[in-house]
Design a protein around this motif. Structure first.
Motif, PDB file in Angstrom:
ATOM      1  N   GLY A   7       0.804  -1.206   0.000  1.00  0.00           N
ATOM      2  CA  GLY A   7       0.000   0.000   0.000  1.00  0.00           C
ATOM      3  C   GLY A   7       0.841   1.261   0.000  1.00  0.00           C
ATOM      4  O   GLY A   7       1.949   1.295  -0.532  1.00  0.00           O
ATOM      5  N   SER A   8       0.324   2.297   0.650  1.00  0.00           N
ATOM      6  CA  SER A   8       0.954   3.609   0.642  1.00  0.00           C
ATOM      7  C   SER A   8       2.034   3.711   1.718  1.00  0.00           C
ATOM      8  O   SER A   8       1.838   3.275   2.845  1.00  0.00           O
ATOM      9  CB  SER A   8      -0.103   4.684   0.868  1.00  0.00           C
ATOM     10  N   VAL A   9       3.159   4.302   1.329  1.00  0.00           N
ATOM     11  CA  VAL A   9       4.252   4.579   2.266  1.00  0.00           C
ATOM     12  C   VAL A   9       4.449   6.085   2.249  1.00  0.00           C
ATOM     13  O   VAL A   9       4.769   6.674   1.213  1.00  0.00           O
ATOM     14  CB  VAL A   9       5.561   3.859   1.857  1.00  0.00           C
ATOM     15  N   GLY A  10       4.241   6.717   3.400  1.00  0.00           N
ATOM     16  CA  GLY A  10       4.330   8.164   3.490  1.00  0.00           C
ATOM     17  C   GLY A  10       5.725   8.698   3.213  1.00  0.00           C
ATOM     18  O   GLY A  10       6.716   7.966   3.231  1.00  0.00           O
ATOM     19  N   SER A  11       5.799   9.975   2.965  1.00  0.00           N
ATOM     20  CA  SER A  11       7.060  10.662   2.738  1.00  0.00           C
ATOM     21  C   SER A  11       8.034  10.417   3.885  1.00  0.00           C
ATOM     22  O   SER A  11       7.674  10.587   5.051  1.00  0.00           O
ATOM     23  CB  SER A  11       6.763  12.160   2.602  1.00  0.00           C
ATOM     24  N   ASN A  12       9.269   9.988   3.559  1.00  0.00           N
ATOM     25  CA  ASN A  12      10.306   9.726   4.564  1.00  0.00           C
ATOM     26  C   ASN A  12       9.805   8.826   5.690  1.00  0.00           C
ATOM     27  O   ASN A  12      10.054   9.089   6.863  1.00  0.00           O
ATOM     28  CB  ASN A  12      10.851  11.048   5.124  1.00  0.00           C
ATOM     29  N   ASP A  13       9.111   7.759   5.317  1.00  0.00           N
ATOM     30  CA  ASP A  13       8.517   6.850   6.296  1.00  0.00           C
ATOM     31  C   ASP A  13       8.880   5.403   5.943  1.00  0.00           C
ATOM     32  O   ASP A  13       9.443   5.127   4.892  1.00  0.00           O
ATOM     33  CB  ASP A  13       7.004   7.024   6.298  1.00  0.00           C
ATOM     34  N   THR A  14       8.535   4.489   6.847  1.00  0.00           N
ATOM     35  CA  THR A  14       8.783   3.069   6.657  1.00  0.00           C
ATOM     36  C   THR A  14       7.521   2.282   6.992  1.00  0.00           C
ATOM     37  O   THR A  14       6.846   2.581   7.973  1.00  0.00           O
ATOM     38  CB  THR A  14       9.924   2.579   7.584  1.00  0.00           C
ATOM     39  N   VAL A  15       7.223   1.274   6.164  1.00  0.00           N
ATOM     40  CA  VAL A  15       6.128   0.339   6.419  1.00  0.00           C
ATOM     41  C   VAL A  15       6.755  -1.038   6.555  1.00  0.00           C
ATOM     42  O   VAL A  15       7.701  -1.371   5.840  1.00  0.00           O
ATOM     43  CB  VAL A  15       5.106   0.360   5.256  1.00  0.00           C
ATOM     44  N   GLY A  41      11.600   4.976  -5.912  1.00  0.00           N
ATOM     45  CA  GLY A  41      11.729   5.738  -4.672  1.00  0.00           C
ATOM     46  C   GLY A  41      11.614   4.892  -3.423  1.00  0.00           C
ATOM     47  O   GLY A  41      11.898   5.353  -2.327  1.00  0.00           O
ATOM     48  N   LEU A  42      11.201   3.633  -3.559  1.00  0.00           N
ATOM     49  CA  LEU A  42      11.091   2.746  -2.406  1.00  0.00           C
ATOM     50  C   LEU A  42      12.292   1.813  -2.341  1.00  0.00           C
ATOM     51  O   LEU A  42      12.783   1.346  -3.369  1.00  0.00           O
ATOM     52  CB  LEU A  42       9.807   1.914  -2.461  1.00  0.00           C
ATOM     53  N   ALA A  43      12.764   1.540  -1.130  1.00  0.00           N
ATOM     54  CA  ALA A  43      13.854   0.590  -0.900  1.00  0.00           C
ATOM     55  C   ALA A  43      13.318  -0.517  -0.002  1.00  0.00           C
ATOM     56  O   ALA A  43      12.488  -0.267   0.887  1.00  0.00           O
ATOM     57  CB  ALA A  43      15.032   1.282  -0.244  1.00  0.00           C
ATOM     58  N   PHE A  44      13.799  -1.745  -0.204  1.00  0.00           N
ATOM     59  CA  PHE A  44      13.291  -2.920   0.505  1.00  0.00           C
ATOM     60  C   PHE A  44      14.431  -3.595   1.253  1.00  0.00           C
ATOM     61  O   PHE A  44      15.484  -3.858   0.675  1.00  0.00           O
ATOM     62  CB  PHE A  44      12.656  -3.899  -0.480  1.00  0.00           C
ATOM     63  N   TYR A  45      14.221  -3.865   2.539  1.00  0.00           N
ATOM     64  CA  TYR A  45      15.219  -4.497   3.390  1.00  0.00           C
ATOM     65  C   TYR A  45      14.549  -5.598   4.193  1.00  0.00           C
ATOM     66  O   TYR A  45      13.367  -5.503   4.514  1.00  0.00           O
ATOM     67  CB  TYR A  45      15.826  -3.480   4.377  1.00  0.00           C
ATOM     68  N   ASP A  57      11.035  -4.490   5.504  1.00  0.00           N
ATOM     69  CA  ASP A  57      10.888  -3.045   5.682  1.00  0.00           C
ATOM     70  C   ASP A  57      10.846  -2.380   4.313  1.00  0.00           C
ATOM     71  O   ASP A  57      11.701  -2.650   3.466  1.00  0.00           O
ATOM     72  CB  ASP A  57      12.064  -2.461   6.466  1.00  0.00           C
ATOM     73  N   VAL A  58       9.860  -1.529   4.104  1.00  0.00           N
ATOM     74  CA  VAL A  58       9.739  -0.757   2.870  1.00  0.00           C
ATOM     75  C   VAL A  58       9.958   0.700   3.244  1.00  0.00           C
ATOM     76  O   VAL A  58       9.175   1.279   3.999  1.00  0.00           O
ATOM     77  CB  VAL A  58       8.352  -0.956   2.217  1.00  0.00           C
ATOM     78  N   VAL A  59      11.051   1.274   2.726  1.00  0.00           N
ATOM     79  CA  VAL A  59      11.464   2.621   3.116  1.00  0.00           C
ATOM     80  C   VAL A  59      11.246   3.579   1.956  1.00  0.00           C
ATOM     81  O   VAL A  59      11.682   3.318   0.830  1.00  0.00           O
ATOM     82  CB  VAL A  59      12.949   2.632   3.529  1.00  0.00           C
ATOM     83  N   ASN A  60      10.575   4.683   2.249  1.00  0.00           N
ATOM     84  CA  ASN A  60      10.369   5.744   1.268  1.00  0.00           C
ATOM     85  C   ASN A  60      11.261   6.916   1.663  1.00  0.00           C
ATOM     86  O   ASN A  60      10.999   7.602   2.639  1.00  0.00           O
ATOM     87  CB  ASN A  60       8.896   6.172   1.248  1.00  0.00           C
ATOM     88  N   GLY A  61      12.326   7.141   0.905  1.00  0.00           N
ATOM     89  CA  GLY A  61      13.258   8.228   1.199  1.00  0.00           C
ATOM     90  C   GLY A  61      12.970   9.482   0.399  1.00  0.00           C
ATOM     91  O   GLY A  61      13.827  10.356   0.295  1.00  0.00           O
TER      92      GLY A  61
END
Length: 80
Positions: A7-15, A41-45, A57-61
Motif C-alpha cells: 500500500g501507501s508509504v508516506g514521505s520519509n517513512d517506513t512500512v 523511490g522505495l527501498a526494501f530491506y 521493511d519498505v522505506v520511502n526516502g
C-alpha cells in the motif's frame, strides 16, 4: 513470500510486514528478490526479528507518498 499489498508509504517513512519463515534465526542473512514492478523511490530491506520471523521493511526516502502495488517478493534466508 506470498503476494502482499504494502500500500501507501508516506514521505520519509517506513512500512513493515512480518513473514513466517521456518528455521530463520537472529543474525541470519536475508536476501530480498524484488518483483519487476517496484515503485520508484522505495527501498526494501529484510532482517530476522525472532525465531521463524522475518520483517520486510519498505522505506520511502522521498518527499512524497508512494504506493507499491500488490506484488510477490522472494525472501531467502541463509543461516549464519
Amino acid at each position: 513470500f506470498p503476494s502482499h499489498d504494502i500500500g501507501s508509504v508516506g514521505s520519509n517513512d517506513t512500512v513493515t510486514a512480518n513473514v513466517t519463515i521456518t528455521g530463520s534465526a537472529i543474525n541470519d542473512i536475508v536476501l530480498i528478490g524484488l518483483p519487476s514492478a517496484v515503485c520508484p523511490g522505495l527501498a526494501f530491506y529484510g532482517h530476522v526479528i525472532s525465531s521463524n520471523t522475518v520483517e520486510l521493511d519498505v522505506v520511502n526516502g522521498t518527499n512524497e507518498s508512494k504506493t507499491q502495488s500488490q506484488q510477490t517478493f522472494r525472501i531467502t534466508v541463509i543461516g549464519y
